[in-house]
Design an enzyme around this catalytic site. Structure first.
Site, PDB file in Angstrom:
ATOM      1  N   ASN A   9       0.933  -1.008   0.012  1.00 54.46           N
ATOM      2  CA  ASN A   9      -0.312  -0.056  -0.141  1.00 54.46           C
ATOM      3  C   ASN A   9       1.227   1.376   0.169  1.00 54.46           C
ATOM      4  OD1 ASN A   9      -1.794   1.865   0.342  1.00 54.46           O
ATOM      5  ND2 ASN A   9      -2.392   1.314   2.564  1.00 54.46           N
ATOM      6  N   TRP A  10       0.790   2.229  -1.159  1.00 51.67           N
ATOM      7  CA  TRP A  10       2.001   2.668  -0.878  1.00 51.67           C
ATOM      8  C   TRP A  10       1.329   4.316  -0.851  1.00 51.67           C
ATOM      9  CZ3 TRP A  10       4.708   2.861  -7.019  1.00 51.67           C
ATOM     10  CH2 TRP A  10       4.461   1.824  -6.950  1.00 51.67           C
ATOM     11  N   LYS A  11       0.159   4.631  -0.242  1.00 49.79           N
ATOM     12  CA  LYS A  11      -0.399   5.691   0.291  1.00 49.79           C
ATOM     13  C   LYS A  11      -0.284   6.407  -0.221  1.00 49.79           C
ATOM     14  CE  LYS A  11       0.153   3.163   4.660  1.00 49.79           C
ATOM     15  NZ  LYS A  11      -0.143   3.333   6.425  1.00 49.79           N
ATOM     16  N   HIS A  99      -9.358   0.967   5.054  1.00 50.67           N
ATOM     17  CA  HIS A  99      -7.484   1.052   6.227  1.00 50.67           C
ATOM     18  C   HIS A  99      -8.740   2.229   6.707  1.00 50.67           C
ATOM     19  CE1 HIS A  99      -4.165   2.924   6.566  1.00 50.67           C
ATOM     20  NE2 HIS A  99      -3.255   0.864   5.903  1.00 50.67           N
ATOM     21  N   GLU A 101      -6.926   4.820   7.990  1.00 50.59           N
ATOM     22  CA  GLU A 101      -6.516   6.330   7.255  1.00 50.59           C
ATOM     23  C   GLU A 101      -7.500   6.687   6.909  1.00 50.59           C
ATOM     24  OE1 GLU A 101      -3.313   5.439   5.619  1.00 50.59           O
ATOM     25  OE2 GLU A 101      -1.373   5.179   7.355  1.00 50.59           O
ATOM     26  N   GLU A 171      -5.430  -4.735  10.787  1.00 54.54           N
ATOM     27  CA  GLU A 171      -4.273  -4.182  11.208  1.00 54.54           C
ATOM     28  C   GLU A 171      -4.454  -2.843  12.356  1.00 54.54           C
ATOM     29  OE1 GLU A 171      -2.110  -2.902   6.942  1.00 54.54           O
ATOM     30  OE2 GLU A 171      -4.441  -1.866   7.490  1.00 54.54           O
ATOM     31  N   GLY A 177       2.462   2.351  11.080  1.00 51.50           N
ATOM     32  CA  GLY A 177       3.170   2.989  10.566  1.00 51.50           C
ATOM     33  C   GLY A 177       3.828   3.322  11.936  1.00 51.50           C
ATOM     34  N   SER A 217       3.681  -2.139  10.548  1.00 47.85           N
ATOM     35  CA  SER A 217       4.812  -1.931  10.398  1.00 47.85           C
ATOM     36  C   SER A 217       5.745  -3.712  10.444  1.00 47.85           C
ATOM     37  CB  SER A 217       5.513  -1.449  12.198  1.00 47.85           C
ATOM     38  OG  SER A 217       4.665  -0.371  12.420  1.00 47.85           O
ATOM     39  N   GLY A 238       3.080  -1.150   4.049  1.00 48.39           N
ATOM     40  CA  GLY A 238       2.483   0.519   4.163  1.00 48.39           C
ATOM     41  C   GLY A 238       4.345   0.588   3.136  1.00 48.39           C
ATOM     42  N   GLY A 239       4.898   1.516   4.280  1.00 43.16           N
ATOM     43  CA  GLY A 239       6.240   1.756   4.641  1.00 43.16           C
ATOM     44  C   GLY A 239       7.145   0.996   3.668  1.00 43.16           C
TER      45      GLY A 239
END
Ligand code: PGA
Length: 255
Positions: A9-11, A99, A101, A171, A177, A217, A238-239
């Site tokens: 997930n590149w966000k 998600h 966010e 999640e 993150g 993470s 993510g990251g």
């Protein structure tokens, strides 16, 4: 047997050029995986603005293209929105929905998510449905109930046939993150709980076949332990999906 999936997930990261380079780098190194039939599916979810161009540089047999969201409505006067039908028309195969966010910053509720899930299914794409508790909910011991409600209010409104197409991603919000990963035991505990819920609703076969991803993470250094758990069928990353080395490092832990 259920399919393992590692999804990136590149966000809201990378410009178009960087995104294309990242997609190319991943595509070059994903060798054995096959989006449709391989044992480990590799998914990338770039920003909307990159999807069409990224689709041109990836092999759809290796990598499945996903979006990070879609509109609640089919079409019409909804300035700034992107419909499921539009995504389908440019080659998108899956859509991340719910998600944390989006739930936290854009007010997504079970009601809006049910509309989105239905539109994604109607357009023959796969919903990757996210659920997970906040830190205070875990500390109060409410994480099971929170996750149960998130799943029941949306996914258990689907028919068995529709539900079979959904990938679930657990999640915990406190792990996203933050560098603070859930322990493999914590992940396993809640994944097993989710599978039990699915069993009660849709029966053994569907429960056994349901892919449940862990997100929060996840990195090359902890992926093996997480993926080693019986009910953890891969990750939503993510990251660590923004660097080809890290993402590939995680994919390799699944194999
Ligand atoms: P993270 O994000 O890997 O950067 O924690 C995971 C996610 O939000 O999907």
């Amino acid at each position: 047997m259920r399919k393992n999936i590692v999804a990136g997930n590149w966000k809201m990261n990378t410009n178009l050029q960087e995104g294309i380079e990242l997609a190319k780098a991943i595509n070059e190194r994903v060798k054995t995986n096959n989006c449709d039939t391989g044992s480990t599916g590799v998914v990338i979810a770039p920003p909307f603005s990159h999807l069409y161009a990224v689709n041109e540089v990836i092999d759809p047999k290796k990598i499945c293209l996903a979006a990070q969201n879609c509109a609640t409505e089919e079409q019409g006067a909804y300035t700034g929105e992107i419909s499921a039908k539009m995504l389908k028309s440019i080659g998108v195969k899956a859509v991340i929905l719910g998600h944390s966010e989006r739930r936290a910053y854009y007010g997504e509720t079970s009601e809006t998510l049910l509309k989105k899930v239905n539109l994604v299914l109607k357009n023959e794409m796969k919903p990757i449905f996210c659920c997970g508790e906040k830190l205070e909910q875990r500390e109060a011991g409410n994480h099971f109930t929170v996750v149960e409600n998130q799943i029941k209010e949306v996914l258990f409104k689907l028919s068995a046939q529709e539900f079979e197409k959904v990938v679930i991603a657990y999640e915990p919000v406190w792990a996203i993150g933050t560098g603070k990963t859930a322990t493999a035991e914590q992940a396993q505990e809640i994944h097993a709980f989710i599978r039990k819920l699915v069993l009660a609703q849709f029966g053994q076969e569907i429960a056994d076949n349901k892919t449940i991803l862990y997100g929060g993470s996840c990195k090359p250094s902890n992926a093996k332990e997480l993926f080693g758990k019986a009910d953890v069928d891969g990750g939503l990353i993510g990251g660590a999906s923004l660097k080809a080395d890290d993402f590939l490092g995680i994919i390799n832990k699944m194999e």
